[in-house]
Design a protein around this motif. Structure first.
Motif, PDB file in Angstrom:
ATOM      1  N   TYR A 235       9.692 -14.971  35.396  1.00 32.03           N
ATOM      2  CA  TYR A 235       9.989 -14.469  36.736  1.00 32.03           C
ATOM      3  C   TYR A 235      10.472 -13.025  36.626  1.00 32.03           C
ATOM      4  O   TYR A 235      11.368 -12.712  35.828  1.00 32.03           O
ATOM      5  CB  TYR A 235      11.053 -15.346  37.403  1.00 32.03           C
ATOM      6  N   TYR A 236       9.885 -12.184  37.446  1.00 31.83           N
ATOM      7  CA  TYR A 236      10.205 -10.761  37.446  1.00 31.83           C
ATOM      8  C   TYR A 236      10.783 -10.354  38.795  1.00 31.83           C
ATOM      9  O   TYR A 236      10.273 -10.763  39.842  1.00 31.83           O
ATOM     10  CB  TYR A 236       8.945  -9.932  37.200  1.00 31.83           C
ATOM     11  N   CYS A 237      11.810  -9.521  38.747  1.00 27.79           N
ATOM     12  CA  CYS A 237      12.274  -8.899  39.982  1.00 27.79           C
ATOM     13  C   CYS A 237      11.673  -7.507  40.083  1.00 27.79           C
ATOM     14  O   CYS A 237      11.332  -6.886  39.068  1.00 27.79           O
ATOM     15  CB  CYS A 237      13.792  -8.852  40.050  1.00 27.79           C
ATOM     16  N   ALA A 238      11.533  -7.057  41.296  1.00 31.66           N
ATOM     17  CA  ALA A 238      10.898  -5.767  41.534  1.00 31.66           C
ATOM     18  C   ALA A 238      11.463  -5.134  42.795  1.00 31.66           C
ATOM     19  O   ALA A 238      12.055  -5.829  43.634  1.00 31.66           O
ATOM     20  CB  ALA A 238       9.384  -5.944  41.665  1.00 31.66           C
ATOM     21  N   ALA A 239      11.263  -3.840  42.909  1.00 29.49           N
ATOM     22  CA  ALA A 239      11.738  -3.113  44.082  1.00 29.49           C
ATOM     23  C   ALA A 239      10.716  -2.049  44.478  1.00 29.49           C
ATOM     24  O   ALA A 239       9.986  -1.522  43.624  1.00 29.49           O
ATOM     25  CB  ALA A 239      13.090  -2.473  43.800  1.00 29.49           C
ATOM     26  N   THR A 240      10.685  -1.762  45.752  1.00 31.12           N
ATOM     27  CA  THR A 240       9.798  -0.706  46.240  1.00 31.12           C
ATOM     28  C   THR A 240      10.546   0.618  46.290  1.00 31.12           C
ATOM     29  O   THR A 240      11.764   0.678  46.116  1.00 31.12           O
ATOM     30  CB  THR A 240       9.308  -1.025  47.660  1.00 31.12           C
ATOM     31  N   GLY A 241       9.799   1.671  46.545  1.00 36.16           N
ATOM     32  CA  GLY A 241      10.439   2.922  46.857  1.00 36.16           C
ATOM     33  C   GLY A 241      11.042   2.839  48.255  1.00 36.16           C
ATOM     34  O   GLY A 241      10.836   1.860  48.988  1.00 36.16           O
ATOM     35  N   SER A 242      11.772   3.849  48.637  1.00 35.97           N
ATOM     36  CA  SER A 242      12.388   3.839  49.958  1.00 35.97           C
ATOM     37  C   SER A 242      11.313   3.843  51.042  1.00 35.97           C
ATOM     38  O   SER A 242      10.345   4.598  50.952  1.00 35.97           O
ATOM     39  CB  SER A 242      13.297   5.052  50.119  1.00 35.97           C
ATOM     40  N   TYR A 243      11.505   3.012  52.048  1.00 32.05           N
ATOM     41  CA  TYR A 243      10.586   2.918  53.185  1.00 32.05           C
ATOM     42  C   TYR A 243       9.151   2.624  52.753  1.00 32.05           C
ATOM     43  O   TYR A 243       8.208   3.045  53.406  1.00 32.05           O
ATOM     44  CB  TYR A 243      10.607   4.207  54.008  1.00 32.05           C
ATOM     45  N   SER A 244       9.003   1.907  51.674  1.00 30.13           N
ATOM     46  CA  SER A 244       7.676   1.642  51.129  1.00 30.13           C
ATOM     47  C   SER A 244       7.444   0.143  50.980  1.00 30.13           C
ATOM     48  O   SER A 244       8.385  -0.640  50.906  1.00 30.13           O
ATOM     49  CB  SER A 244       7.535   2.324  49.758  1.00 30.13           C
ATOM     50  N   ASP A 245       6.186  -0.238  50.956  1.00 24.84           N
ATOM     51  CA  ASP A 245       5.822  -1.626  50.686  1.00 24.84           C
ATOM     52  C   ASP A 245       5.280  -1.829  49.280  1.00 24.84           C
ATOM     53  O   ASP A 245       4.944  -2.943  48.903  1.00 24.84           O
ATOM     54  CB  ASP A 245       4.770  -2.101  51.689  1.00 24.84           C
ATOM     55  N   GLN A 246       5.205  -0.776  48.518  1.00 29.15           N
ATOM     56  CA  GLN A 246       4.636  -0.870  47.179  1.00 29.15           C
ATOM     57  C   GLN A 246       5.744  -1.065  46.149  1.00 29.15           C
ATOM     58  O   GLN A 246       6.666  -0.249  46.037  1.00 29.15           O
ATOM     59  CB  GLN A 246       3.834   0.386  46.854  1.00 29.15           C
ATOM     60  N   PHE A 247       5.617  -2.112  45.369  1.00 22.98           N
ATOM     61  CA  PHE A 247       6.598  -2.380  44.320  1.00 22.98           C
ATOM     62  C   PHE A 247       6.311  -1.493  43.127  1.00 22.98           C
ATOM     63  O   PHE A 247       5.237  -1.584  42.513  1.00 22.98           O
ATOM     64  CB  PHE A 247       6.568  -3.853  43.926  1.00 22.98           C
ATOM     65  N   VAL A 248       7.256  -0.626  42.817  1.00 26.89           N
ATOM     66  CA  VAL A 248       7.067   0.345  41.739  1.00 26.89           C
ATOM     67  C   VAL A 248       8.097   0.224  40.642  1.00 26.89           C
ATOM     68  O   VAL A 248       7.934   0.803  39.569  1.00 26.89           O
ATOM     69  CB  VAL A 248       7.060   1.788  42.290  1.00 26.89           C
ATOM     70  N   PHE A 249       9.162  -0.497  40.886  1.00 26.87           N
ATOM     71  CA  PHE A 249      10.203  -0.690  39.882  1.00 26.87           C
ATOM     72  C   PHE A 249      10.203  -2.165  39.486  1.00 26.87           C
ATOM     73  O   PHE A 249      10.232  -3.050  40.342  1.00 26.87           O
ATOM     74  CB  PHE A 249      11.579  -0.304  40.433  1.00 26.87           C
TER      75      PHE A 249
END
Length: 117
Positions: free
Chosen positions: A92-106
């Motif tokens: 299982y991986y956690c992830a985050a998007t950039g600000s005001y974004s829907d794309q998971f980049v982190f």
């Protein structure tokens, strides 16, 4: 930027686990955060996400058993998993998007969840 997932382990079918993800290195208050999972040899699968407003969405097959939450004061993301099944076994991986974004980049490094039958 670092996302550190923890809380995985071995659990019997029907049991519960709570995964945690500690985020650091930038502000995530305007980012969506989410969980994904992957089984070796298969594509990464979306589990669920929570927006910066607190709105949640889940994979349809998981919404009745899994709950995502976030604590922005602690910069933490959680995944409560109930009634676990052997087919929930995955990293299982956690992830985050950039600000005001829907794309998971982190992305975090993943935590193994194994559900025995």
């Amino acid at each position: 930027v670092q996302l550190q997932a923890s809380g995985g382990g071995l659990v019997q079918a029907g049991g519960s686990l709570r995964l945690s993800c500690a985020a650091s290195g930038r502000a995530f208050t305007l980012s969506a955060m989410g969980w994904f999972r992957q089984v070796p040899g298969k594509e990464r699968e979306f589990v669920g996400r929570v927006s910066w407003t607190g709105a949640t969405s889940y994979a349809e097959s998981l919404r009745d058993r899994f709950t995502i939450s976030r604590d922005d004061t602690k910069v933490m993301l959680y995944l409560q998993m109930n009634s676990l099944k052997p087919e929930d076994t995955a990293v299982y991986y956690c992830a985050a998007t950039g600000s005001y974004s829907d794309q998971f980049v982190f992305w975090g490094q993943g935590t193994q969840v194994t559900v025995s039958s």
